[in-house]
Design a protein around this motif. Structure first.
Motif, PDB file in Angstrom:
ATOM      1  N   GLN A   1       0.714   3.953  -2.889  1.00  0.00           N
ATOM      2  CA  GLN A   1       0.446   5.428  -2.589  1.00  0.00           C
ATOM      3  C   GLN A   1       1.476   6.283  -3.554  1.00  0.00           C
ATOM      4  O   GLN A   1       1.334   7.229  -4.152  1.00  0.00           O
TER       5      GLN A   1
ATOM      6  N   GLN B   1       1.079   8.737  -6.516  1.00  0.00           N
ATOM      7  CA  GLN B   1       1.445  10.350  -6.526  1.00  0.00           C
ATOM      8  C   GLN B   1       2.200  10.752  -7.470  1.00  0.00           C
ATOM      9  O   GLN B   1       1.746  11.793  -7.955  1.00  0.00           O
TER      10      GLN B   1
ATOM     11  N   CYS C   1      -5.595   4.264   0.465  1.00  0.00           N
ATOM     12  CA  CYS C   1      -4.505   3.534   0.566  1.00  0.00           C
ATOM     13  C   CYS C   1      -4.160   3.285   2.371  1.00  0.00           C
ATOM     14  O   CYS C   1      -4.146   2.119   2.616  1.00  0.00           O
TER      15      CYS C   1
ATOM     16  N   PHE D   1       0.772  -1.133   0.155  1.00  0.00           N
ATOM     17  CA  PHE D   1       0.209  -0.149  -0.085  1.00  0.00           C
ATOM     18  C   PHE D   1       0.685   1.280  -0.066  1.00  0.00           C
ATOM     19  O   PHE D   1       0.583   2.158  -0.665  1.00  0.00           O
ATOM     20  N   TRP D   2       2.070   1.171   0.661  1.00  0.00           N
ATOM     21  CA  TRP D   2       2.843   2.402   0.968  1.00  0.00           C
ATOM     22  C   TRP D   2       3.438   2.521  -0.609  1.00  0.00           C
ATOM     23  O   TRP D   2       3.543   3.921  -1.116  1.00  0.00           O
TER      24      TRP D   2
ATOM     25  N   GLN E   1      -5.027  13.350  -4.906  1.00  0.00           N
ATOM     26  CA  GLN E   1      -3.992  13.043  -3.758  1.00  0.00           C
ATOM     27  C   GLN E   1      -4.547  12.410  -2.724  1.00  0.00           C
ATOM     28  O   GLN E   1      -4.098  11.453  -1.996  1.00  0.00           O
TER      29      GLN E   1
ATOM     30  N   VAL F   1      -6.513   9.035  -2.874  1.00  0.00           N
ATOM     31  CA  VAL F   1      -5.366   8.130  -2.937  1.00  0.00           C
ATOM     32  C   VAL F   1      -4.846   7.608  -1.601  1.00  0.00           C
ATOM     33  O   VAL F   1      -4.565   6.647  -1.024  1.00  0.00           O
ATOM     34  N   LYS F   2      -4.450   8.835  -1.055  1.00  0.00           N
ATOM     35  CA  LYS F   2      -4.015   8.583   0.437  1.00  0.00           C
ATOM     36  C   LYS F   2      -4.805   7.841   1.380  1.00  0.00           C
ATOM     37  O   LYS F   2      -4.678   6.967   2.191  1.00  0.00           O
TER      38      LYS F   2
END
Length: 129
Positions: free
Chosen positions: A83, A87, A111, A79-80, A104, A107-108
């Motif tokens: 993201q 981005q 995630c 997930f990191w 943005q 998405v954050k």
């Protein structure tokens, strides 16, 4: 006047631009990619070992501490890394300021929500509840 002649070679190598953040995003994305190589290999083995198990066997395999920890590490890394990659895609291809900010944030948020849901599921299985 060329300002690059006033910069030291070390300053050029560090990549510190006007934002003073330099290569941090690039470095973190590469670290998560490197971490995902062994984790993905382990996950493929783990998923293949689940194929012929029934529910109780799969539950027991996920509940093993080693597997639970690696599964959580895999989920967080995926997930990191996703993201960070999304981005960059949004920064490169979305040119409307409002839409870029909303994208943005979405998405954050998604995630983080996905990672938390996966970690909660693994923890619940590992702790037997």
């Amino acid at each position: 006047m060329n300002d690059n002649r006033l910069r030291t070679p070390l300053k050029n190598v560090r990549g510190l631009g006007a934002a003073r953040s330099g290569t941090h995003h690039f470095t973190v994305q590469r670290i998560t990619a490197v971490a995902l190589v062994p984790l993905a290999l382990w996950f493929v083995w783990f998923a293949l070992s689940l194929i012929h198990l029934d529910y109780a066997g799969a539950h027991a395999l996920v509940a093993r501490p080693f597997n639970a920890v690696l599964l959580i590490a895999f989920v967080l890394s995926v997930f990191w890394h996703a993201q960070l990659g999304l981005q960059v895609v949004i920064e490169d291809y979305v040119h409307t300021p409002g839409l870029e900010i909303v994208s943005q944030l979405a998405v954050k948020f998604l995630c983080v929500l996905g990672a938390l849901a996966c970690v909660l599921a693994v923890v619940r299985i590992a702790l037997g509840s």
